[in-house]
Design a protein around this motif. Structure first.
Motif, short mmCIF file in Angstrom:
data_model
loop_
_atom_site.label_atom_id
_atom_site.label_comp_id
_atom_site.label_asym_id
_atom_site.label_seq_id
_atom_site.Cartn_x
_atom_site.Cartn_y
_atom_site.Cartn_z
N UNK A 228 -0.54 23.78 41.34
CA UNK A 228 0.69 24.06 40.61
C UNK A 228 1.33 25.34 41.16
N UNK A 229 2.61 25.25 41.48
CA UNK A 229 3.38 26.41 41.93
C UNK A 229 4.61 26.54 41.05
N UNK B 145 0.10 19.02 47.40
CA UNK B 145 -1.18 18.69 48.01
C UNK B 145 -1.77 19.95 48.63
N UNK B 146 -3.04 20.22 48.35
CA UNK B 146 -3.65 21.49 48.77
C UNK B 146 -3.91 21.55 50.27
N UNK B 147 -3.79 20.43 50.95
CA UNK B 147 -4.01 20.42 52.40
C UNK B 147 -2.71 20.26 53.18
N UNK B 148 -1.81 19.37 52.70
CA UNK B 148 -0.58 19.12 53.45
C UNK B 148 0.60 19.97 52.99
N UNK B 149 0.53 20.47 51.75
CA UNK B 149 1.65 21.25 51.21
C UNK B 149 2.79 20.39 50.70
N UNK B 150 2.65 19.06 50.74
CA UNK B 150 3.69 18.16 50.25
C UNK B 150 3.54 17.95 48.75
#
Length: 541
Positions: free
Chosen positions: A386-387, A369-374
């Protein structure tokens, strides 16, 4: 307890030695103005040794950067091995970069020698005064070229002619730098990615995997994707390692020349960006080629429209959709059908093949998620960035103190927005900067483009977000029509085609017809140019 395996260095010398010892009869072919140039790995190996001797005589030492400014040719292939195998660093310069970016790159890398194809000499002549670190220019051509501002200079054949055909290759550290390439710099200055011998070795094995491109000794491989950017997707490294015949297009990359070359050299595997294959598909409606040897083409660089995959399949050509970046060497995923998908309908199979697919062994991924990092659920609906990480994924940029934001917690933040299905198959929906945010909701420009390019009258389509007083942004469709339909098609006809396929609020607010979609230096759609061009475009109320 430690393992008891040999400490064997994973370097490019291994691929080089395999090519000349195990596959000396295999051919390397380069398209030229006249008859193709062809020779064998055995002859190539001798010239690679001559080149290494010439470089050493010119003062090149461990770690020195030696640059290339050239097309996909046999001489470039020689440079791909002589430079890193002697302990120096191959620096491939993108011939399509803006002048100021090229100057920035050469100076940051402190290139010592530049090898340049003869027809590209005029490009460098204008910039040579800005290259204080460059001590020599080597001109690659069939005869010496007048080099003007490129001084001192020498012809390539003269440079290597008197040198021995053997070289005492040094013992190398597998983690030493072998090559470097800069990103295409679509925002800000390009960033340098430095590849180690180990990373290239392992990436080459990935290119040979059955679940990857499956390159083997049986193949005649045509890398149209440039050697001056992202290692020609690793095909020139893997080809030597596995003993493939290699076919280079030189500077002749129009659809007719590519089609004839694929036919005459019995190409089994070709690789290039979508624009190459869109051009070839358009030609196949008028010309016939014998592609009976061709097993597949690998397509990446930007998303391949499903209509392109379907159109090529109707011509008997299988397109393998791949994804990667300069930072991933670049191969990271490929869309091959799973065993159980072979029983699905043709429509379902095409949909699966249009995805970016499954990461190949050696690469790990997560979509967050681009805001929460989850991590997002694998529901094929929830967007996230995508990482990736793995042994051929960069961990930092060269001389860049601001790398930390891009490389978080041991992961490369790709800037690509993706969804994941229950099987872990990736589908990229956009770049983070290209998503259209309308009324607080995301719209995928890539999905709209893929649908638009399924219209029988559309050659290319690019969707950009432009400012809107109420919704913040709205999508604008920029469409290139096939030549026979220019001035015979309306925007409403295009929108009518889209309506059954997308939610009403996804539908572009307007369609503009353009002559061509602007491209970046590596053939991707340059959306910032269109955003700037149409930023004041008045949308219908």
């Amino acid at each position: 307890m430690q393992g008891l395996m040999m400490d064997f260095p994973l370097t490019l010398q291994h691929a080089f030695n395999r090519a000349i010892r195990l596959y000396p009869r295999k051919e390397i072919v380069t398209q030229t103005e006249a008859e193709p140039h062809r020779y064998t790995y055995a002859e190539w190996g001798k010239r690679v040794a001559q080149l290494a001797n010439a470089l050493a005589r010119a003062g090149v030492r461990d770690g020195d950067r030696v640059a290339t400014f050239g097309w996909n040719t046999y001489r470039h292939f020689e440079l791909y091995y002589a430079i890193p195998c002697m302990g120096a660093v191959l620096h491939t310069l993108n011939i399509r970069l803006f002048a100021e970016q090229l100057a920035y790159i050469v100076n940051e890398a402190e290139d010592k020698i530049i090898f340049v194809d003869g027809d590209l000499v005029p490009v460098l002549e204008k910039l040579a005064p800005q290259f204080p670190s460059v001590e020599l220019y080597v001109i690659m051509g069939d005869s010496p070229y007048a080099t003007g501002a490129l001084q001192p200079s020498v012809d390539y054949e003269t440079f290597i002619a008197a040198q021995p055909e053997t070289y005492a290759w040094p013992e190398l550290d597998e983690n030493a730098a072998a090559a470097m390439c800069y990103t295409s710099g679509t925002t800000g200055n390009p960033k340098g990615v430095v590849y180690s011998h180990r990373s290239i070795f392992l990436h080459s094995m990935g290119v040979g995997l059955a679940n990857g491109p499956a390159l083997s000794e049986q193949d005649s491989v045509l890398p149209i994707v440039p050697m001056f950017h992202a290692n020609a997707w690793g095909f020139v490294h893997a080809a030597a390692m596995v003993g493939s015949k290699v076919v280079f297009p030189g500077r002749f990359m129009d659809p007719m020349r590519i089609g004839k070359l694929m036919e005459s050299e019995r190409v089994t595997l070709a690789a290039g960006v979508p624009t190459i294959w869109i051009g070839l598909l358009s030609l196949l409606g008028k010309e016939h080629f014998d592609f009976s040897a061709l097993r597949s083409i690998v397509c990446g660089g930007s998303a391949a429209p499903q209509a392109l995959i379907e159109g090529l399949q109707k011509q008997g050509i299988t397109l393998l959709h791949a994804w990667g970046m300069t930072e991933t060497s670049p191969l990271a995923s490929i869309a091959r059908l799973r065993s159980y998908q072979l029983e699905q309908s043709e429509e379902e199979q095409f949909s699966a093949r249009a995805r970016q697919g499954t990461v190949i062994p050696g690469v790990e991924f997560r979509v967050v998620n681009m805001e929460t990092g989850q991590e997002v659920p694998w529901d094929n609906e929830t967007y996230g960035e995508l990482q990736v990480r793995g042994p051929w994924v960069a961990r930092a940029y060269y001389k860049d103190s601001e790398s930390a934001a891009k490389f978080a917690d041991g992961w490369l933040r790709t800037g690509d927005v993706a969804v994941v299905d229950q099987d872990g198959s990736l589908h990229l929906v956009d770049r983070t900067k290209d998503l259209v945010k309308s009324g607080g909701e995301w719209i995928s420009s890539v999905e709209l483009e893929n649908l638009l390019m399924g219209h029988p009258k559309v050659l290319e389509a690019c969707v950009v977000g432009i400012p809107h007083p109420k919704w913040s942004e709205r999508p604008l469709a920029c469409v290139v029509l096939k030549p026979e339909y220019v001035d015979q098609t309306t925007g409403e006809e295009i929108l009518e085609y889209l309506r059954p396929h997308v939610a009403k609020w996804w539908l572009p607010d307007d369609v503009v017809f353009i002559d061509a979609v602007p491209k970046t230096s590596v053939g991707k759609f340059d959306k910032k140019v269109l955003r700037n061009q149409f930023s004041m475009h008045e949308l219908p109320s």
